[in-house]
Every structure is written in C-alpha cells, then in structure tokens.
Design a protein around this motif. Structure first.
Motif, mmCIF file in Angstrom:
data_model
loop_
_atom_site.group_PDB
_atom_site.id
_atom_site.type_symbol
_atom_site.label_atom_id
_atom_site.label_comp_id
_atom_site.label_asym_id
_atom_site.label_seq_id
_atom_site.Cartn_x
_atom_site.Cartn_y
_atom_site.Cartn_z
ATOM 1 N N GLU A 56 0.803 -1.263 -0.032
ATOM 2 C CA GLU A 56 0.096 0.005 0.136
ATOM 3 C C GLU A 56 1.067 1.302 0.109
ATOM 4 O OE1 GLU A 56 -3.218 0.349 -0.198
ATOM 5 O OE2 GLU A 56 -3.367 -1.498 -0.773
ATOM 6 N N THR A 57 2.029 1.154 0.639
ATOM 7 C CA THR A 57 2.670 2.555 0.636
ATOM 8 C C THR A 57 3.475 2.685 -0.771
ATOM 9 O OG1 THR A 57 3.341 1.895 3.026
ATOM 10 C CG2 THR A 57 4.991 3.258 1.749
ATOM 11 N N VAL A 58 4.080 1.537 -1.239
ATOM 12 C CA VAL A 58 4.514 1.774 -2.580
ATOM 13 C C VAL A 58 3.479 2.063 -3.509
ATOM 14 C CG1 VAL A 58 5.879 0.160 -4.292
ATOM 15 C CG2 VAL A 58 6.484 -0.102 -1.918
ATOM 16 N N LYS A 59 2.385 1.484 -3.577
ATOM 17 C CA LYS A 59 1.332 1.990 -4.468
ATOM 18 C C LYS A 59 1.251 3.358 -4.929
ATOM 19 C CE LYS A 59 -2.235 -1.611 -4.298
ATOM 20 N NZ LYS A 59 -3.602 -1.937 -4.043
ATOM 21 N N GLU A 67 2.486 -5.215 -11.712
ATOM 22 C CA GLU A 67 2.885 -6.483 -11.754
ATOM 23 C C GLU A 67 3.530 -6.987 -10.512
ATOM 24 O OE1 GLU A 67 5.515 -9.836 -14.755
ATOM 25 O OE2 GLU A 67 4.590 -7.922 -15.489
ATOM 26 N N THR A 68 4.736 -6.195 -10.129
ATOM 27 C CA THR A 68 5.370 -6.141 -8.952
ATOM 28 C C THR A 68 4.483 -6.313 -7.852
ATOM 29 O OG1 THR A 68 7.260 -5.087 -10.206
ATOM 30 C CG2 THR A 68 7.366 -5.347 -7.710
ATOM 31 N N LEU A 69 3.662 -5.344 -7.677
ATOM 32 C CA LEU A 69 2.670 -5.335 -6.355
ATOM 33 C C LEU A 69 2.121 -6.524 -6.534
ATOM 34 C CD1 LEU A 69 1.986 -1.405 -6.547
ATOM 35 C CD2 LEU A 69 3.648 -2.652 -5.111
ATOM 36 N N GLU A 70 1.288 -7.001 -7.619
ATOM 37 C CA GLU A 70 0.318 -7.952 -7.730
ATOM 38 C C GLU A 70 1.207 -9.319 -7.138
ATOM 39 O OE1 GLU A 70 -1.495 -7.833 -11.429
ATOM 40 O OE2 GLU A 70 -2.924 -6.546 -10.590
ATOM 41 N N ASN A 71 2.404 -9.435 -7.564
ATOM 42 C CA ASN A 71 3.314 -10.863 -7.541
ATOM 43 C C ASN A 71 3.541 -10.667 -6.000
ATOM 44 O OD1 ASN A 71 3.394 -11.765 -10.042
ATOM 45 N ND2 ASN A 71 5.296 -10.717 -10.772
ATOM 46 N N LEU A 102 10.236 -6.013 -4.910
ATOM 47 C CA LEU A 102 9.135 -4.878 -4.269
ATOM 48 C C LEU A 102 10.348 -3.883 -3.446
ATOM 49 C CD1 LEU A 102 6.586 -3.856 -3.691
ATOM 50 C CD2 LEU A 102 6.355 -5.119 -1.560
ATOM 51 N N MET A 103 11.326 -4.274 -2.828
ATOM 52 C CA MET A 103 12.199 -3.563 -2.175
ATOM 53 C C MET A 103 13.188 -2.701 -3.283
ATOM 54 S SD MET A 103 11.335 -3.618 0.940
ATOM 55 C CE MET A 103 12.359 -3.020 1.894
ATOM 56 N N MET A 104 13.242 -3.292 -4.349
ATOM 57 C CA MET A 104 14.241 -2.900 -5.522
ATOM 58 C C MET A 104 13.462 -1.537 -6.061
ATOM 59 S SD MET A 104 16.401 -5.740 -7.375
ATOM 60 C CE MET A 104 15.229 -6.819 -7.447
ATOM 61 N N LEU A 105 12.195 -1.439 -5.851
ATOM 62 C CA LEU A 105 11.298 -0.371 -6.304
ATOM 63 C C LEU A 105 11.748 0.923 -5.853
ATOM 64 C CD1 LEU A 105 7.554 -1.637 -6.880
ATOM 65 C CD2 LEU A 105 9.286 -1.333 -8.562
ATOM 66 N N SER A 106 12.240 0.731 -4.614
ATOM 67 C CA SER A 106 12.641 2.222 -3.835
ATOM 68 C C SER A 106 13.699 2.746 -4.533
ATOM 69 C CB SER A 106 12.816 1.683 -2.192
ATOM 70 O OG SER A 106 14.214 1.041 -2.390
ATOM 71 N N GLU A 107 14.595 1.887 -5.314
ATOM 72 C CA GLU A 107 15.694 2.375 -5.973
ATOM 73 C C GLU A 107 15.215 3.384 -7.095
ATOM 74 O OE1 GLU A 107 18.778 2.327 -4.674
ATOM 75 O OE2 GLU A 107 18.039 1.094 -3.196
ATOM 76 N N ALA A 108 14.047 3.230 -7.633
ATOM 77 C CA ALA A 108 13.729 3.840 -8.812
ATOM 78 C C ALA A 108 12.902 5.055 -8.318
ATOM 79 C CB ALA A 108 12.755 2.859 -9.938
ATOM 80 N N VAL A 116 8.141 8.023 5.381
ATOM 81 C CA VAL A 116 8.418 7.554 6.802
ATOM 82 C C VAL A 116 7.711 6.206 7.004
ATOM 83 C CG1 VAL A 116 7.965 8.224 9.302
ATOM 84 C CG2 VAL A 116 8.495 10.018 7.543
ATOM 85 N N ASN A 117 6.712 5.957 6.353
ATOM 86 C CA ASN A 117 5.889 4.600 6.547
ATOM 87 C C ASN A 117 6.785 3.523 6.044
ATOM 88 O OD1 ASN A 117 3.791 5.638 7.931
ATOM 89 N ND2 ASN A 117 2.559 5.760 6.103
ATOM 90 N N PHE A 118 7.414 3.902 4.849
ATOM 91 C CA PHE A 118 8.309 3.014 4.106
ATOM 92 C C PHE A 118 9.379 2.594 4.713
ATOM 93 C CE2 PHE A 118 11.404 1.792 0.995
ATOM 94 C CZ PHE A 118 10.956 0.773 0.205
ATOM 95 N N ILE A 119 10.138 3.285 5.326
ATOM 96 C CA ILE A 119 11.463 3.349 6.217
ATOM 97 C C ILE A 119 11.061 2.641 7.093
ATOM 98 C CG2 ILE A 119 13.199 4.454 7.551
ATOM 99 C CD1 ILE A 119 12.655 7.041 5.716
ATOM 100 N N GLU A 120 10.018 2.846 8.009
ATOM 101 C CA GLU A 120 9.622 1.993 9.277
ATOM 102 C C GLU A 120 9.300 0.502 8.644
ATOM 103 O OE1 GLU A 120 9.680 2.565 12.447
ATOM 104 O OE2 GLU A 120 10.606 4.404 11.861
ATOM 105 N N LEU A 121 8.511 0.391 7.674
ATOM 106 C CA LEU A 121 8.176 -0.692 7.180
ATOM 107 C C LEU A 121 9.685 -1.750 7.003
ATOM 108 C CD1 LEU A 121 4.931 -0.304 5.157
ATOM 109 C CD2 LEU A 121 5.311 -1.903 7.204
ATOM 110 N N GLN A 122 10.627 -1.160 6.348
ATOM 111 C CA GLN A 122 11.787 -1.449 5.797
ATOM 112 C C GLN A 122 12.566 -1.977 6.943
ATOM 113 O OE1 GLN A 122 14.004 1.306 3.360
ATOM 114 N NE2 GLN A 122 14.680 -0.439 1.998
ATOM 115 N N LYS A 123 12.558 -1.113 7.998
ATOM 116 C CA LYS A 123 13.279 -1.659 9.342
ATOM 117 C C LYS A 123 12.493 -2.845 9.841
ATOM 118 C CE LYS A 123 14.754 3.001 10.762
ATOM 119 N NZ LYS A 123 14.497 4.163 11.635
ATOM 120 N N GLU A 124 11.112 -2.884 9.797
ATOM 121 C CA GLU A 124 10.627 -4.032 10.218
ATOM 122 C C GLU A 124 10.977 -5.187 9.613
ATOM 123 O OE1 GLU A 124 8.392 -4.692 13.010
ATOM 124 O OE2 GLU A 124 9.248 -2.537 13.884
ATOM 125 N N LEU A 125 11.060 -5.058 8.456
ATOM 126 C CA LEU A 125 11.090 -6.239 7.549
ATOM 127 C C LEU A 125 12.665 -6.742 7.737
ATOM 128 C CD1 LEU A 125 9.548 -5.675 4.063
ATOM 129 C CD2 LEU A 125 8.926 -7.469 5.634
#
Length: 184
Positions: A56-59, A67-71, A102-108, A116-125
């Motif tokens: 949801e954050t990446v969307k 396709e990446t999100l659905e996968n 999905l995490m590689m999308l952040s590079e693009a 902030v939500n993405f950063i927190e979720l990334q830390k949790e992951l």
C-alpha cells in the motif's frame, strides 16, 4: 533358572530398554524439529503480514509497477495458504523473491525512499529477516540432529520400524545463491 536363561533375559531387557530410549529420543528430536519450524512459521507470518502495508505504501509512488505489487501479494497469499511444510518452504522462497523485487522499487523512486512509513516498514522487515535467519539456523540444526539419529546404527532400525520420516532442510533456491549484479 539356568545361567544361560538368565543371561538371555538380561540381554532382552537391555535391548528393550535401548529400544525405548531410542524411540523416545527420536520422538523428542522430531518434536524439536516441529517446534523450530513453528518458530520459523511465526516469523514468516509476521513478514507476510507486513507485506500488504508495504504494498500500500509503494502503490502511491509506483502505481505503474502493478505486476510487481500483484506478485508480492500473490506470493504472500500463497505462503499464508500453504498447507504442508514442503509447500510452506517453496512459498517462502517465492515470497523472498517477490519481496526483493518490491524493495528494489525504492531505488527507482527516491520519494519512496524518504517516506516515513516505507522506512519504518523496511526496518521492520529487516528485523524480521534477521529473525528468520536465526530461526532457520535453529530449524536446520534440529533437522540435522534428527536425520543423524534416524540414519545411524542401531537407532536406524527403530526409526524404520516405527516409520520416522525425514524432514527437509530450509534451503534457499539456486536463484538466490547467484551473486547480484551491481551497475554504476
């Protein structure tokens, strides 16, 4: 009672005691493997629960990366619905790959990296992935002990007699073993 008969009785009693001890050891080792898998399952479930939030954050930033999100969601659902241990192992590997993409999308999307939500979720992951690594080590260690006990003589006889089946190691797939290509 003759001396020979007494010796035979003592030998039979020793064999029976050994069989009981070997059986009990095999049951304990089998249960340890199952417990350690349950620990992995708990952490993998935690990771699977984080994925919808991450998607949801990446969307919002990468709506054309459908396709990446659905996968990622598909891989998560496959894991959650996996019934057998083997299905869970396969689904977990698929989930790893989908999560990596999905995490590689952040590079693009630089704005996504700053969210902030993405950063927190990334830390949790990241924390969750560390827990998975440790749980995987404990699981594989318990599988190794169990397999050793079911294959060495004389406990192999008890294992075969009572139908102790082997467990699979939690291994990564060949694709995950490849060295990532870094381009500058």
């Amino acid at each position: 009672m003759s001396k020979e008969f007494l010796i035979i009785i003592i030998i039979v009693v020793i064999i029976v005691i050994y069989c009981i001890m070997a059986y009990n050891t095999l049951v304990k080792l089998k249960n340890r493997v199952k417990t350690n898998w349950a620990q992995i399952d708990v952490v993998l479930k935690r990771r699977a629960d984080l994925i919808p939030n991450l998607v949801e954050t990446v969307k919002g930033y990468a709506s054309h990366e459908k396709e990446t999100l659905e996968n990622a969601i598909k891989a998560r659902n496959t894991y959650v619905n996996a019934g057998t241990l083997q299905d869970q192992l396969v689904a977990s590997n698929e989930l790893n790959q989908a999560l990596s993409r999905l995490m590689m999308l952040s590079e693009a999307y630089p704005d996504l990296k700053a969210n902030v939500n993405f950063i927190e979720l990334q830390k949790e992951l990241t924390v969750t992935e560390d827990k998975i690594t440790y749980a995987r080590q404990f699981y594989n260690d318990s599988v190794n002990k169990y397999i050793n006990k079911t294959e060495v003589f004389p406990s192999v006889i008890i294992a075969k007699l009572f139908g102790f089946k082997p467990f699979a190691y939690f291994e990564i797939q060949e694709v995950d073993k490849e060295v990532p290509k870094v381009k500058f």
